[in-house]
Design a protein around this motif. Structure first.
Motif, PDB file in Angstrom:
ATOM      1  N   GLY A 184     -35.380  54.325 -47.795  1.00 25.49           N
ATOM      2  CA  GLY A 184     -35.603  55.714 -48.176  1.00 25.49           C
ATOM      3  C   GLY A 184     -36.782  55.897 -49.113  1.00 25.49           C
ATOM      4  N   LEU A 185     -37.663  54.894 -49.183  1.00 28.89           N
ATOM      5  CA  LEU A 185     -38.828  55.000 -50.050  1.00 28.89           C
ATOM      6  C   LEU A 185     -39.987  55.683 -49.328  1.00 28.89           C
ATOM      7  CD1 LEU A 185     -38.849  51.360 -51.461  1.00 28.89           C
ATOM      8  CD2 LEU A 185     -37.669  53.351 -52.379  1.00 28.89           C
ATOM      9  N   GLY A 186     -39.806  55.981 -48.054  1.00 27.15           N
ATOM     10  CA  GLY A 186     -40.896  56.561 -47.273  1.00 27.15           C
ATOM     11  C   GLY A 186     -41.799  55.476 -46.757  1.00 27.15           C
ATOM     12  N   ALA A 187     -43.008  55.885 -46.386  1.00 21.76           N
ATOM     13  CA  ALA A 187     -43.959  54.952 -45.789  1.00 21.76           C
ATOM     14  C   ALA A 187     -44.280  53.816 -46.748  1.00 21.76           C
ATOM     15  CB  ALA A 187     -45.229  55.707 -45.433  1.00 21.76           C
TER      16      ALA A 187
ATOM     17  N   PHE B 190     -29.599  54.442 -54.251  1.00 21.22           N
ATOM     18  CA  PHE B 190     -29.320  55.461 -53.241  1.00 21.22           C
ATOM     19  C   PHE B 190     -28.254  54.951 -52.275  1.00 21.22           C
ATOM     20  CE2 PHE B 190     -33.389  53.378 -52.997  1.00 21.22           C
ATOM     21  CZ  PHE B 190     -34.262  54.135 -53.770  1.00 21.22           C
ATOM     22  N   THR B 191     -27.523  55.882 -51.690  1.00 19.37           N
ATOM     23  CA  THR B 191     -26.678  55.558 -50.545  1.00 19.37           C
ATOM     24  C   THR B 191     -27.363  56.151 -49.330  1.00 19.37           C
ATOM     25  OG1 THR B 191     -24.714  55.610 -51.920  1.00 19.37           O
ATOM     26  CG2 THR B 191     -24.376  55.757 -49.548  1.00 19.37           C
ATOM     27  N   ARG B 192     -27.633  55.314 -48.348  1.00 21.23           N
ATOM     28  CA  ARG B 192     -28.405  55.748 -47.180  1.00 21.23           C
ATOM     29  C   ARG B 192     -27.485  56.259 -46.073  1.00 21.23           C
ATOM     30  NH1 ARG B 192     -32.834  57.359 -47.442  1.00 21.23           N
ATOM     31  NH2 ARG B 192     -33.410  56.628 -45.374  1.00 21.23           N
ATOM     32  N   PRO B 193     -28.044  57.081 -45.204  1.00 24.79           N
ATOM     33  CA  PRO B 193     -27.240  57.505 -44.042  1.00 24.79           C
ATOM     34  C   PRO B 193     -26.680  56.271 -43.340  1.00 24.79           C
ATOM     35  CG  PRO B 193     -29.384  58.639 -44.053  1.00 24.79           C
ATOM     36  CD  PRO B 193     -29.417  57.626 -45.151  1.00 24.79           C
ATOM     37  N   GLY B 194     -25.392  56.272 -43.053  1.00 23.18           N
ATOM     38  CA  GLY B 194     -24.741  55.085 -42.498  1.00 23.18           C
ATOM     39  C   GLY B 194     -23.977  54.324 -43.563  1.00 23.18           C
ATOM     40  N   GLY B 195     -24.243  54.643 -44.836  1.00 27.94           N
ATOM     41  CA  GLY B 195     -23.416  54.102 -45.907  1.00 27.94           C
ATOM     42  C   GLY B 195     -23.952  52.873 -46.623  1.00 27.94           C
TER      43      GLY B 195
ATOM     44  N   LYS C 118     -31.690  49.255 -57.220  1.00 31.18           N
ATOM     45  CA  LYS C 118     -32.895  48.559 -57.688  1.00 31.18           C
ATOM     46  C   LYS C 118     -32.626  48.134 -59.129  1.00 31.18           C
ATOM     47  CE  LYS C 118     -37.878  49.461 -58.218  1.00 31.18           C
ATOM     48  NZ  LYS C 118     -38.916  50.524 -58.091  1.00 31.18           N
ATOM     49  N   LYS C 119     -32.648  46.842 -59.355  1.00 33.86           N
ATOM     50  CA  LYS C 119     -32.110  46.280 -60.594  1.00 33.86           C
ATOM     51  C   LYS C 119     -33.173  45.462 -61.308  1.00 33.86           C
ATOM     52  CE  LYS C 119     -27.614  44.198 -61.493  1.00 33.86           C
ATOM     53  NZ  LYS C 119     -26.437  43.655 -60.823  1.00 33.86           N
ATOM     54  N   ARG C 120     -33.262  45.591 -62.608  1.00 37.25           N
ATOM     55  CA  ARG C 120     -34.253  44.838 -63.375  1.00 37.25           C
ATOM     56  C   ARG C 120     -33.811  43.387 -63.543  1.00 37.25           C
ATOM     57  NH1 ARG C 120     -38.326  46.820 -66.372  1.00 37.25           N
ATOM     58  NH2 ARG C 120     -37.619  48.918 -66.825  1.00 37.25           N
ATOM     59  N   VAL C 121     -34.699  42.439 -63.250  1.00 36.58           N
ATOM     60  CA  VAL C 121     -34.410  41.001 -63.400  1.00 36.58           C
ATOM     61  C   VAL C 121     -35.587  40.325 -64.106  1.00 36.58           C
ATOM     62  CG1 VAL C 121     -32.954  40.939 -61.319  1.00 36.58           C
ATOM     63  CG2 VAL C 121     -35.375  40.399 -61.128  1.00 36.58           C
ATOM     64  N   PRO C 122     -35.356  39.153 -64.691  1.00 40.51           N
ATOM     65  CA  PRO C 122     -36.449  38.456 -65.396  1.00 40.51           C
ATOM     66  C   PRO C 122     -37.552  38.020 -64.432  1.00 40.51           C
ATOM     67  CG  PRO C 122     -34.298  37.537 -65.984  1.00 40.51           C
ATOM     68  CD  PRO C 122     -34.077  38.432 -64.810  1.00 40.51           C
ATOM     69  N   LEU C 123     -38.745  37.792 -64.975  1.00 40.99           N
ATOM     70  CA  LEU C 123     -39.839  37.249 -64.160  1.00 40.99           C
ATOM     71  C   LEU C 123     -39.569  35.794 -63.815  1.00 40.99           C
ATOM     72  CD1 LEU C 123     -43.026  38.783 -65.822  1.00 40.99           C
ATOM     73  CD2 LEU C 123     -42.364  39.012 -63.429  1.00 40.99           C
ATOM     74  N   GLY C 124     -39.070  35.010 -64.761  1.00 40.82           N
ATOM     75  CA  GLY C 124     -38.768  33.598 -64.504  1.00 40.82           C
ATOM     76  C   GLY C 124     -39.293  32.683 -65.594  1.00 40.82           C
TER      77      GLY C 124
ATOM     78  N   THR D 145     -40.243  41.643 -67.157  1.00 36.70           N
ATOM     79  CA  THR D 145     -39.249  41.649 -66.089  1.00 36.70           C
ATOM     80  C   THR D 145     -39.874  42.128 -64.777  1.00 36.70           C
ATOM     81  OG1 THR D 145     -38.566  43.945 -66.469  1.00 36.70           O
ATOM     82  CG2 THR D 145     -37.420  42.245 -67.729  1.00 36.70           C
ATOM     83  N   THR D 146     -39.151  41.909 -63.691  1.00 33.47           N
ATOM     84  CA  THR D 146     -39.468  42.505 -62.401  1.00 33.47           C
ATOM     85  C   THR D 146     -38.167  43.159 -61.920  1.00 33.47           C
ATOM     86  OG1 THR D 146     -40.273  42.040 -60.161  1.00 33.47           O
ATOM     87  CG2 THR D 146     -39.040  40.278 -61.211  1.00 33.47           C
ATOM     88  N   TYR D 147     -38.013  43.369 -60.637  1.00 27.97           N
ATOM     89  CA  TYR D 147     -36.771  43.966 -60.149  1.00 27.97           C
ATOM     90  C   TYR D 147     -36.414  43.324 -58.814  1.00 27.97           C
ATOM     91  CZ  TYR D 147     -40.357  46.680 -57.690  1.00 27.97           C
ATOM     92  OH  TYR D 147     -41.462  47.041 -56.955  1.00 27.97           O
ATOM     93  N   LYS D 148     -35.182  43.536 -58.413  1.00 31.47           N
ATOM     94  CA  LYS D 148     -34.779  43.158 -57.054  1.00 31.47           C
ATOM     95  C   LYS D 148     -33.930  44.290 -56.491  1.00 31.47           C
ATOM     96  CE  LYS D 148     -32.182  39.353 -57.666  1.00 31.47           C
ATOM     97  NZ  LYS D 148     -31.058  38.383 -57.860  1.00 31.47           N
ATOM     98  N   TYR D 149     -33.914  44.372 -55.162  1.00 33.69           N
ATOM     99  CA  TYR D 149     -33.031  45.324 -54.510  1.00 33.69           C
ATOM    100  C   TYR D 149     -31.732  44.611 -54.148  1.00 33.69           C
ATOM    101  CZ  TYR D 149     -36.958  48.531 -54.102  1.00 33.69           C
ATOM    102  OH  TYR D 149     -38.010  49.366 -54.388  1.00 33.69           O
ATOM    103  N   VAL D 150     -30.614  45.186 -54.561  1.00 35.45           N
ATOM    104  CA  VAL D 150     -29.309  44.662 -54.155  1.00 35.45           C
ATOM    105  C   VAL D 150     -28.727  45.673 -53.171  1.00 35.45           C
ATOM    106  CG1 VAL D 150     -26.998  44.034 -54.913  1.00 35.45           C
ATOM    107  CG2 VAL D 150     -28.990  43.436 -56.320  1.00 35.45           C
ATOM    108  N   VAL D 151     -28.410  45.182 -51.977  1.00 34.45           N
ATOM    109  CA  VAL D 151     -27.997  46.068 -50.888  1.00 34.45           C
ATOM    110  C   VAL D 151     -26.587  45.687 -50.463  1.00 34.45           C
ATOM    111  CG1 VAL D 151     -28.556  46.863 -48.563  1.00 34.45           C
ATOM    112  CG2 VAL D 151     -30.398  46.217 -50.143  1.00 34.45           C
ATOM    113  N   ARG D 152     -25.682  46.653 -50.445  1.00 40.27           N
ATOM    114  CA  ARG D 152     -24.304  46.360 -50.060  1.00 40.27           C
ATOM    115  C   ARG D 152     -23.934  47.130 -48.802  1.00 40.27           C
ATOM    116  NH1 ARG D 152     -24.232  46.179 -55.568  1.00 40.27           N
ATOM    117  NH2 ARG D 152     -23.375  44.252 -56.438  1.00 40.27           N
ATOM    118  N   GLY D 153     -23.410  46.403 -47.841  1.00 42.01           N
ATOM    119  CA  GLY D 153     -22.956  47.042 -46.616  1.00 42.01           C
ATOM    120  C   GLY D 153     -21.535  46.609 -46.308  1.00 42.01           C
TER     121      GLY D 153
END
Lengths: 428, 428
Positions: A390-393, B112-117, B122-128, B414-422
């Motif tokens: 959902g971030l777009g392009a 966000f919750t996307r269509p389809g559920g 988007k979560k902040r995590v260390p660089l390393g 820090t950077t971030y990662k996407y955590v996606v749950r289905g």
């Protein structure tokens, strides 16, 4: 400069590149403060112009198609290069969708009033000038231009020679629309020479260019990373894993692995490696292997997986780090979730990795422990995509951790500045 | 390895660097998921340990002070190197303040919750792993360690040889406290050899190190930028401007310029150049010049400023781009705010620039048009500082636009990662 000007001297190329970058820099100072409505009008007018000029674009595209066999393009590559009314309509639609996205420029990210009354605001601003190097698909020309300009940046497009006529026709239309709408004419520039030396020249100009974004094969990305004097957003390989936990529902595991491996094979978020917990391997692995076999997937298996996979071939050490981008997968049995996490962090490419589990604690350990741009729970790795999120392009999927990670859309082409307001405040 | 081991072979240095970086990488996998309470306990215990060990630290410091004249250190530099009970108390206090700051790790940046559920977070995590290269002040050793570990990163500290005994004593205490508190022992490592070759070796290790941060003179920063194979957060020069608009209150302008230029001269956010609108120059410039003269500031003036500045010297073209870091300033008269903005974007270093004005539209144009990490309205340039902004401790002030701009505190590491749950989601 005409696209036919192929035989330039080294000095002419250097001068041309510096002038192009200086024009982009100048355009970026106007773009930085350009009204959102103006940018959106340009996107909508460009979309209309593309649709109205199908014949011109198709004629330019015919020149590229004619030259394609001479460049050694495969049938599939030639098909991707081909433009017709429907595909041009798709390109136009993508521009309209970018017009609908919110403008990231000016977004307030943070703000505080400090003791003493100093007011501090952290505000999103464009990066400036983007140098985008990509391969042959002409739709990328329009997409990248739209994303860069919508986020307030000027863009220098260096497209592959295979699509140069199609790209030039598209850029001509975008530039004409820019003139109409009050967008700087040099906001979008297509590099007129296809001489490889031009890329090297642009990569020297860190006084004029803020970021380089290569999109293409690993060789291109390595070359740009090695030569660039400005930051690079890299889009390296995706060695993506699916880990089947001991508590996984087997039918769900089969479905997710089939989708992650087989739905589209030549993409960076396809699954390349399967890890399975030893406690469930005997029950689940034969079913998974059977499903993969239906898709003619070659399975590179470790010693413990071998007896459970009919038709598997022994995996070598190399297999754990490979991105097959085709009908192959590596399969290993692990004894714990920690072992799976360790394997993924060691051999993976920090792109996208998934766990299939019904255990809450396992889901938490996996998402916390795996150091990748996206970590999936009970979902296919194929979902790591700006559009799906959902971030777009998006202009690419970053495999870096620095600045941008994962899908790079409008926001990832921005930075920020602090705006501080006082009333004669001085520091004691 | 003892700090005295100065005569290592090239292979020994390379092996040592790779082992150190590998240890840091291993520590970073534990730090990534370490509880905030554990990190804070380590900071508090380290602070106590520093205070309890004043004698040990002062004894180590005495060795550095003894060697200092041999390194050609000035009296002022030797004074900055000196540690006593009070200064060690200050270092300990800084650690306690970092313990009080919020933990950036795990912060949810978006979701966000996307269509389809499908649920996306988007979560902040260390660089390393951070490789930090700095010059001689021993308090930076403790500060940098605290900021890196609090933000979940392992740090490799490469301090100057001038403070090596003091830094080692401090790091020994931090590591002992780490062991006590359950923080990985290799979270903080001080490079044991002061051989210059070691820096080059670390800069090759982009498979183990996520970011290099040089803090020191321009030569150091240029060397690190040129050699690094990983991203670099740079802290280049600050050629900061104050622009006095035609609508400025003269008394405010005098006060802000005096503060920006004279309150502390050897720092990156001090004012190095004054621009003044021609409509106010005749009235305001003599008063400003008089105030600067009280501080014995050498004024490099353009032709139009010359008649209004008694004792000014003619500016050369070079002066507009210079960071004096001392009692000098360049002064130019401009005819419009646009001319001021253009001058600043051309000659400035995109660090900190200020306008003095009472006109709202002028304030807006200036803050929008000047492409710098911080833009001040009616406030001194000296305020661009993580502490002043309320960001807490900082590891440097970035002059880059990429990733981090301006003060670099916990979040900038820090950077971030996407955590996606289905729930068995696959892509159609």
């Amino acid at each position: 400069m005409s696209t036919a000007a192929a035989s330039l001297s080294a000095t002419e190329i250097a001068d041309y590149c510096r002038q192009t970058a200086a024009d982009a820099r100048q355009a970026s100072t106007e773009l930085r403060v350009l009204d959102t409505a103006v940018k959106n009008r340009w996107l909508m007018e460009s979309a209309d112009a593309l649709v109205d000029s199908v014949e011109t674009i198709v004629a330019a595209n015919a020149l590229d198609l004619e030259a394609a066999p001479g460049y050694g393009l495969t049938e599939a590559a030639i098909d991707r290069l081909r433009l017709d009314g429907q595909r041009i309509g798709g390109i136009a639609q993508a521009l309209r969708e970018i017009a609908m996205l919110g403008d990231p420029v000016g977004e307030i990210l943070d703000g505080f009033t400090r003791p003493g009354g100093l007011q501090i605001v952290k505000k999103r601003v464009p990066l400036g000038v983007v140098f985008f190097i990509y391969e042959s698909r002409p739709n990328v020309t329009a997409d990248a231009s739209a994303i860069c300009v919508k986020s307030g940046n000027a863009v220098i497009l260096r497209g592959g020679k295979e699509a140069i006529h199609s790209s030039q026709a598209i850029v001509d239309l975008l530039c004409a629309a820019a003139k109409n709408c009050g967008v700087p004419e040099k906001a979008v520039q297509l590099v007129a020479t296809t001489d490889r030396a031009a890329v090297g020249e642009f990569l020297k100009l860190n006084d004029l260019i803020d970021v380089a974004i290569p999109r293409g094969g690993e060789g291109l990305i390595r070359r740009v990373s090695a030569e660039a004097t400005m930051p690079v957003i890299k889009h390296f390989d995706g060695n993506c894993h699916v880990y089947v936990d001991e508590s996984a529902e087997i039918e769900m595991a089969v479905k997710i692995i089939e989708n992650a491996k087989c739905q589209r094979m030549g993409v960076c978020n396809a699954c390349e490696s399967l890890l399975i917990h030893s406690a469930i391997a005997e029950k689940a692995l034969p079913a998974i292997a059977q499903r993969l076999q239906k898709h003619q997937i070659v399975m590179h298996v470790d010693d413990r997986a071998a007896p459970l996979v009919s038709g598997g071939v022994p995996a070598t050490q190399d297999d754990w780090g490979r991105e097959y981008l085709g009908p192959e997968i590596s399969i290993a049995v692990v004894d714990s979730i920690d072992q799976a996490i360790e394997h993924i962090n060691q051999y993976g490419s920090h792109h996208t990795d998934a766990i299939v589990t019904s255990n809450l604690r396992a889901a938490e350990s996996f998402t916390a422990g795996v150091d990748s741009s996206a970590v999936m729970v009970n979902a296919s790795t194929r979902f790591n995509d700006g559009g799906v999120f959902g971030l777009g392009a998006e202009i690419g999927i970053s495999t870096d951790k620095f600045h941008a990670r994962g899908p790079c859309g409008l926001r990832e082409l921005t930075t920020y500045k602090y705006v501080v307001r006082g009333d004669g405040h001085i520091r004691e």
